[in-house]
Design an enzyme around this catalytic site. Sequence first.
Site, PDB file in Angstrom:
ATOM      1  N   HIS A  39       6.728  -1.547   2.680  1.00  0.00           N
ATOM      2  CA  HIS A  39       5.759  -0.777   3.471  1.00  0.00           C
ATOM      3  C   HIS A  39       6.166   0.694   3.565  1.00  0.00           C
ATOM      4  CE1 HIS A  39       3.234  -3.998   5.270  1.00  0.00           C
ATOM      5  NE2 HIS A  39       4.303  -4.749   5.084  1.00  0.00           N
ATOM      6  N   GLU A  78       4.386   3.067   4.563  1.00  0.00           N
ATOM      7  CA  GLU A  78       3.783   3.670   5.774  1.00  0.00           C
ATOM      8  C   GLU A  78       4.626   3.411   7.016  1.00  0.00           C
ATOM      9  OE1 GLU A  78       3.067   0.752   4.720  1.00  0.00           O
ATOM     10  OE2 GLU A  78       2.221  -0.520   6.289  1.00  0.00           O
ATOM     11  N   CYS A 123       1.726  -4.579   0.399  1.00  0.00           N
ATOM     12  CA  CYS A 123       1.929  -5.923   0.954  1.00  0.00           C
ATOM     13  C   CYS A 123       0.703  -6.796   0.682  1.00  0.00           C
ATOM     14  CB  CYS A 123       2.260  -5.813   2.448  1.00  0.00           C
ATOM     15  SG  CYS A 123       2.991  -7.307   3.134  1.00  0.00           S
TER      16      CYS A 123
END
Lengths: 235, 737
Positions: free
Chosen positions: A205, A207, A87
Amino acid sequence: MKPTVGVVVFPGSNCDRDANYSFDYLGAGTRFIWHLETDLEGIDIIVLPGGFAYGDYLRTGAMAAYSPVMNSVKEFAASGKPVIGICNGFQVLCEAGLLPGALRRNSGLKFRCMPVKIRVETLDSPFTMGGMWPGQVLNVPIAHFDGSYYADDETLEELIASRRIAFRYCDAGGELTDEANPNGSRQHIAGVLNEQRNVLGMMPHPERAVDPAVGGTDGRLILASILYSLQPAES
Amino acid sequence: MAGTAAEEPLHRSLGLTDDEYERIQQILGRVPNHAELAMYSVMWSEHCSYKSSRVHLKGLPSDGPHVLIGPGEGAGVIEVDGVAVAMRIESHNHPSFVEPVQGAATGIGGVVRDVVSMGARPIALLDSLRFGNLPGDTGADSTADRNRWLTDGVVHGISSYGNCIGVPTIGGEIKFEASYSGNPLVNVMCVGVVPIDGIMLARAPGPGNAVLLLGSTTGRDGIGGVSVLASAAFDEQAATKRPSVQVGDPFTEKLLIEGSLSLIEKGLVVGIQDLGGAGLCCATSESAANAGTGMTLDLDQVPLRERNMEPFEILTSESQERMLVIVEPAKVAAAIDECTRLGLRATRIGVVTDTERLICTQGGEVVADVPAASLGDGPVYHRPFTAPAPRQVKTVDAPGPGLPPDQALLKLLGSANLASKRWVWEQFDYQVMLNTVAGPGSDAAILRLPGTETRIAVTVDGNGRYGQIDPREGARHSVAEAYRNLCAVGAEPVAVTNCMNFGNPEIPEVMWQFVEAVQGMGDACRTLQTPITGGNVSFYNQTLNEAIYPTPMIGMIGVLKPGVLAPPVGLQDEEDVLVLLGRTRDELGGSEYQRTILGTLVGPLPELDLNAEASLGWLLRELITRNLLKSAHDCSEGGIGMALAEMVAQGRFGAEIRPEPGRELISWLFSETTARAVVAVARGDLAELQDLAKGIGSPVFELGVAKGRQLTIRGMEDIQLRDIKAAYNNGFSQMMG
């Protein structure tokens, strides 16, 4: 020896703890690296996390690209070790010249936070080598205002020819439809690699898709692949 | 009026009455200077002093097994599974009307700092928003385009600020009603978490300790925000108040969060207070008064945005992103070093004294010298309140033509109030921090509570239409709906915070609405054992002579037992049995059916039995804990019809429904009878559900089954699944065009 992940923290980073949590969840060692630090001794993987470095009042990532830590990150990348920018981290990598292209305002001119699907385009990188197959569709979320990938035609051709597009936005069946492209990225690009293939920038993302309690598990494949890539090759 | 302004005494143009001015002179024993007068005017404003509301808030229930800190601090704090959870709602209604993007953005900033000032890390935001009707919706009038502009701006403001500071916006609600055309509502709730022994208070103890100002420079923005903007009704000149709106800097807010929490964690501060309404003047006087100390400030040390600022400007500026911390002398260097490392400005601006006075100097001269406690000890008014004659309650009772039930349901499903708000919440980062188990679009948001194995559920609810018909009952209904929303995700409600949005309290009928609503809220919270940990009162929500509908917003937190998984709203499997928990009466008063289909607002309100709500809550939690529910949805606005349509819209199948025999279909579908929920269970689990319900005397009615690609309700035309999804998913975004 478990690898140590260095999570760079710029003023205004806000996904640093999340990156830390998810690598920790997968069994890696982690360390925060404040943007003024320049010593990356003992770090095996660098993460540039999401957020709004310096508020992103200028172009996204433009200020952070000049933080002291970035010179060290460039050396780290040049040595062939893996660097992933997620990002805002992707935006910083582009501004720092570690990746080609730029991220522009979403085509809908709105911030978008939503689950999207991305297609694995190459297995030839530390980020996509472990347990993935070409054309595999992964569920990961996006959360950005400036995620529309842009590069000129020449650069795009080179990215395609050298198979450096890592992920493309797609629909559930893996098709590259306009509806499945959440931000108007050229060539549906969700993530790209550098020439040496050890630096990845991606807007989604991974994560956020590691712990099933809060968002699925497909992001694990990407993060775990990096850890796997560092294991000594079997003889 | 502009022509007479020059002749008006200064205290009046600052919003102080003659009596208040007299009292200031008594306190000081002399005539106040300009700076002192400005300080009293902001501190004694309605917004800061609660002078009209205070006497009525005293009787509210605020004790309970979970409550650690009740009303009076920056935020209420409850204990959940060994950690402290801070909760607070703030309004930013007037700034958002004048300048929607910055007004909403700085509203987020303010409530986040309230939570940080308790030592807590903010982990969630929720927004409760009200605007006038949108273009294309029932009741759209000449203000519709402006309402759309305001809605877009406020959502953008919340998005830009909340996303940047990295605090997820996990829920909220947004509704549209002509009553809010001249005065929208922007209420923001923030939840934070802190170890119990890490809770900080707004205290400035220890004479000799240093006073440090963290964060942004101080400018001329937002001077008189609490008095000029927040404590007066609007007239035609609203736009001229734009200079009283502050401009947000979320990047500095993010540094301020990290810096403040780092100083606390390192044990470098003994007291902390945010700078919000009334700026430096409020933070310094309150923290000194709370500790029984005084403070001397050197205004020359305050970092300024522009030169030649007057003392009154420095003291009352509402420049955003600032925090006051009290530091022992030996730790000042370490505290400033830590802030510098993080890129955060920190400046020593004064010292704690034992004088109990707030003394400010500029250029070596004393420019203000007042008893610190007197600023917070403002006037208390027992404003007259009278119930309006029933005929004067402004409701609309001339119904338009109705619609057949299937068309009515589709229209409701696509209305601004009931359609999916995905267009709104996709603009919010609801995932950052990785705690969001269920985000926007759920009956209540569910969060992992960091540092524990426990999850909490959070909701915010309000119903101005009900409040307009009966403010006391309306407030009780809002508490009940919040309670029901939490129970529908399997949580046990434990605590409340609130924001009371009302018109001009100097009008006895408005004051009556407020008094009634406070009592209704207190009554419901007492019965449901959800103590009120704090609140915010927003008066003067009124343009010219039109007050908004009385709108108490109820923020409520519940706790899920470890391992409990909330069922989704959408239908999951064909042949699952749909069951209505609770009894349905003919109660269309105040309903969304009235709003959207008939264009009316007329009582009586649905009857509210809080004991039935508590029973339903227990039943829902028990069913969810036993893992019996495949889907669950509370049944409130739009009634059974809306609950079923949403379960279909968010799910994978249609449904076949048989209404209760002998009932008029419109009334059965759309009545907003309380204490109800619609659930789906596997056929084999139906008997267990029935046994449990029977055991507590709770009525159940078998509605039908999940099935096929359409919603079939006997007695009306079938509706195709794709039409339901289209109306629900696109209705709102089409209005926002």
